[in-house]
Design a protein around this motif. Structure first.
Motif, PDB file in Angstrom:
ATOM      1  N   UNK A 150       0.819  -1.219   0.000  1.00  0.00           N
ATOM      2  CA  UNK A 150       0.000   0.000   0.000  1.00  0.00           C
ATOM      3  C   UNK A 150       0.848   1.262   0.000  1.00  0.00           C
ATOM      4  N   UNK A 151       1.983   1.226   0.705  1.00  0.00           N
ATOM      5  CA  UNK A 151       2.789   2.435   0.880  1.00  0.00           C
ATOM      6  C   UNK A 151       4.151   2.302   0.210  1.00  0.00           C
ATOM      7  N   UNK A 152       4.195   1.533  -0.856  1.00  0.00           N
ATOM      8  CA  UNK A 152       5.442   1.313  -1.575  1.00  0.00           C
ATOM      9  C   UNK A 152       6.025   2.617  -2.118  1.00  0.00           C
ATOM     10  N   UNK A 153       5.191   3.646  -2.261  1.00  0.00           N
ATOM     11  CA  UNK A 153       5.670   4.930  -2.772  1.00  0.00           C
ATOM     12  C   UNK A 153       6.724   5.556  -1.868  1.00  0.00           C
ATOM     13  N   UNK A 154       6.763   5.165  -0.605  1.00  0.00           N
ATOM     14  CA  UNK A 154       7.814   5.667   0.283  1.00  0.00           C
ATOM     15  C   UNK A 154       9.195   5.193  -0.171  1.00  0.00           C
ATOM     16  N   UNK A 155       9.226   4.028  -0.808  1.00  0.00           N
ATOM     17  CA  UNK A 155      10.483   3.444  -1.291  1.00  0.00           C
ATOM     18  C   UNK A 155      10.183   2.713  -2.590  1.00  0.00           C
ATOM     19  N   UNK A 156       9.915   3.454  -3.667  1.00  0.00           N
ATOM     20  CA  UNK A 156       9.355   2.849  -4.884  1.00  0.00           C
ATOM     21  C   UNK A 156      10.234   1.819  -5.561  1.00  0.00           C
ATOM     22  N   UNK A 157      11.546   1.863  -5.355  1.00  0.00           N
ATOM     23  CA  UNK A 157      12.449   0.917  -6.000  1.00  0.00           C
ATOM     24  C   UNK A 157      12.944  -0.179  -5.058  1.00  0.00           C
ATOM     25  N   UNK A 158      12.425  -0.166  -3.847  1.00  0.00           N
ATOM     26  CA  UNK A 158      12.934  -1.074  -2.825  1.00  0.00           C
ATOM     27  C   UNK A 158      12.215  -2.418  -2.859  1.00  0.00           C
TER      28      UNK A 158
END
Length: 260
Positions: free
Chosen positions: A48-56
């Motif tokens: 849900x909150x992958x945008x905090x670390x989009x490439x991680x």
């Protein structure tokens, strides 16, 4: 980090705790176990909150809690009433948890062949391409949220009152300077510096070494017990530092000429 952050009152001392369901492992009398449902909840938070670390990417990792813990040969499995799923553990003691509908229905446990309080568990969210000794603040923000949702923290004494009552709420823990979600560096640290463009900030001592507040009496209850010299509080709550802020570690054992 004020002492009040760790001494927030817990419940009455004579209150009987609710029983914790577990699965017995014949080879280990007192197994380390985590809730499969909670860990999947943490994985859902990551999506849900992958945008905090989009490439991680997301992995879970196992760390020693006491000095005599043997960190080689660890085996891991998901165990329910009618299902057992082996979970491969990498050489660095990290792993990816598989999704399984039956294990969810059976409220399975994630079991290691180690005794309770000999290991601690953390989330590893890493953006690729960063230099050694450098993390990204957005990655750490996501680690906090996933780790709290997954129920990985294993501090176990009343002095860690922040783990009970209102501060069991993931969003409060990870968005409040009193939240005290403890991170661990790869090696013992001398200092930690935030860097974003021309702006830099060396973290104060109050954010290093579990705030310097551990005593011989309290340390056995902290999952930083043998990792104290690697522990730090990242200011994940401070929105003035954007997600792509770099978190740079000055290691105690830094070889001559190595960059911070």
């Amino acid at each position: 980090m004020s002492s009040a952050a760790i001494n927030i009152g817990s419940g009455p001392q004579d209150q009987t705790p609710a029983p914790i369901p577990s699965v017995t492992v014949s080879a280990t009398r007192d197994p380390v176990d985590k809730s499969y449902r909670k860990m999947i909840k943490g994985m859902d938070r990551f999506e849900r909150e992958h945008a905090l670390a989009p490439n991680a990417t997301l992995r879970f990792t196992l760390l020693p809690r006491i000095s005599r813990t043997k960190m080689t040969g660890i085996t891991l499995r998901v165990a329910g009433d009618n299902i057992t799923i082996p979970v491969p553990v990498a050489e660095d003691n990290s792993f990816v948890l598989p999704r399984n509908a039956q294990a969810l229905r059976e409220d399975a446990a994630v079991l290691a062949n180690r005794k309770t309080n000999t290991m601690t568990w953390r989330v590893a969210v890493h953006t690729p391409g960063l230099p050694e000794g450098v993390r990204r603040l957005g990655d750490l923000r996501l680690e906090c949220k996933v780790g709290m949702d997954a129920g990985l923290i294993s501090n176990s004494a009343p002095i860690f009152g922040w783990l009970s009552n209102m501060l069991t709420d993931t969003d409060k823990v990870c968005a409040d300077p009193e939240g005290n979600y403890l991170f661990f560096a790869d090696r013992p640290i001398f200092g930690v510096t935030l860097r974003h463009g021309e702006r830099t900030l060396a973290l104060p001592f109050a954010l290093l070494y579990a705030a310097g507040q551990q005593t011989a009496e309290s340390l056995p209850y902290c999952d930083c017990q043998v990792l104290l010299d690697r522990s730090y509080y990242a200011p994940v709550w401070d929105k003035s530092w954007p997600d792509d802020t770099l978190v740079e570690f000055d290691y105690i054992d830094k070889p001559p000429g190595e960059a911070p």
